[in-house]
Design an enzyme around this catalytic site. Structure first.
Site, short mmCIF file in Angstrom:
data_model
loop_
_atom_site.label_atom_id
_atom_site.label_comp_id
_atom_site.label_asym_id
_atom_site.label_seq_id
_atom_site.Cartn_x
_atom_site.Cartn_y
_atom_site.Cartn_z
N ASP A 84 0.90 -1.17 -0.07
CA ASP A 84 0.03 -0.10 0.18
C ASP A 84 0.88 1.13 -0.10
O ASP A 84 1.38 1.61 0.92
CB ASP A 84 -0.98 -0.07 1.08
N GLU A 142 5.27 6.20 -4.24
CA GLU A 142 6.42 5.94 -3.30
C GLU A 142 6.70 4.38 -3.34
O GLU A 142 6.73 3.87 -2.36
CB GLU A 142 6.16 6.36 -1.82
N GLU A 228 0.16 6.70 11.82
CA GLU A 228 -0.52 5.68 10.70
C GLU A 228 -1.68 5.12 11.58
O GLU A 228 -3.05 5.22 11.02
CB GLU A 228 0.06 4.54 10.22
#
Length: 337
Positions: A84, A142, A228
């Site tokens: 992800d 990324e 996160e």
């Protein structure tokens, strides 16, 4: 014979009249512009985490009501980066050369977003002043392997009467090149590199103005596995007063229609984002009493301290823009450090 000639003439007139009354072809209700086509971004020798291109959009947007951007995240037979990953798409300001973040999304685990008919949908009408004529775009991911990701992107210019005839948008802060280029959280940071304060002046003749913010938390620093996995509430302070709040909490990851991300850990909620979804935009309307005068802006994180036990650290990737609109010609807002 005279009656017959009269009937023939009347019939001819009727046929000609029908042709004259036919409506000309109606203009399409929208114009679709295809931009990136299976563009690959990846990491490694000879590869790049971003792709750039110049594309031709309609030159006159006076009759365009909305602009929607659609991003197809392509991963056939699981031949892509399986993690992800943070990703976003930019347009370049033709005057300053600065890249403006149009939208942000997170790749799903193992798969693409083929379950979505047109991919991720993002309303980019606020950037209308950038998206006309020859326009440079950049898409970034990324990713840290050679498989990377492939993207196709298109824009729908929907015809209609816009809410306001004129608009302008300028960045207030942008620390969004990647998750690890975001603002460090829970410890002191270099304020010369990460300055979250600005002075803003909105044109006096603006009819409406608002902030447009995208923010997502990254990292597993302790306590709370921030940024996160921990729920924190941040403030936008105007003239040193807490004015708007942004709560970084779950947005319903388990209900994501991209629900084929096995064996990825896609269902648990994160700090304001989900694998395989667009990172939401947060809108805050600015009071008209502040138009025409300079005021201070500060983005303030909720107090929290990283105990230093996880070297990965915690970060917030953030961009905030100010949008102004009017039915008469309007200047851009001015932003100063």
């Amino acid at each position: 014979m005279k009656k017959l000639l009269t009937l023939i003439l009347l019939s001819s007139f009727t046929l000609i009249s029908c042709k004259d009354d036919e409506k000309p072809d109606e203009e399409p209700s929208k114009i679709t512009i295809k931009t990136f086509d299976n563009a690959k971004v990846a990491f490694g020798e000879g590869l790049s985490q971003s792709a750039e291109g110049t594309f031709n959009f309609p030159a006159n947007l006076d009759d365009v009501k909305t602009i929607k951007m659609y991003i197809k995240d392509i991963c056939l037979n699981k031949d892509c980066d399986e993690w992800d990953r943070y990703a976003n798409l930019y347009a370049k300001d033709k005057t300053t050369g600065e890249w403006y973040e149009l939208g942000r999304f997170i790749n799903p685990y193992w798969v693409g977003n083929e379950k979505l008919e047109r991919g991720y949908e993002i309303d980019v009408t606020d950037f209308k002043s950038l998206l006309s004529g020859s326009t440079e775009l950049k898409i970034y991911t990324e990713t840290w392997n050679a498989k990377g990701r492939k993207y196709s992107v298109e824009f729908d210019f929907e015809k209609g009467t816009p809410d306001y005839k004129y608009s302008a948008v300028v960045p207030v802060i942008q620390y969004n090149k990647s998750s690890i280029d975001g603002v460090p959280y829970g410890k002191e940071f270099d304020t010369n590199k990460f300055d979250l304060t600005r002075q803003i002046n909105i044109p006096n003749d603006a009819e409406i103005a608002y902030f447009r913010t995208i923010i997502s938390g990254w990292g597993h620093a302790l306590p709370g596995t921030c940024a996160e996995w921990c729920v924190k509430t941040h403030n936008i302070k105007l003239n040193n007063t807490n004015t708007f709040q942004h709560k970084l909490e779950g947005i319903g990851c388990a209900k994501n229609p991209v629900d084929n991300q096995e064996p990825g850990n896609w269902k648990p909620d994160r700090a304001g984002w989900c694998p395989g979804m667009v990172v939401p935009v947060r809108f805050n309307n600015i009071q008209k009493s502040m138009f025409g005068t300079a005021f201070t802006f500060e983005y303030e994180f909720e107090n929290w301290t990283d105990n230093g036990s996880n070297k990965e650290g915690a970060y917030y990737a953030i961009s905030t823009f100010v949008v102004v609109k009017s039915n008469s010609p309007i200047n851009k807002p001015t932003i100063t450090n």
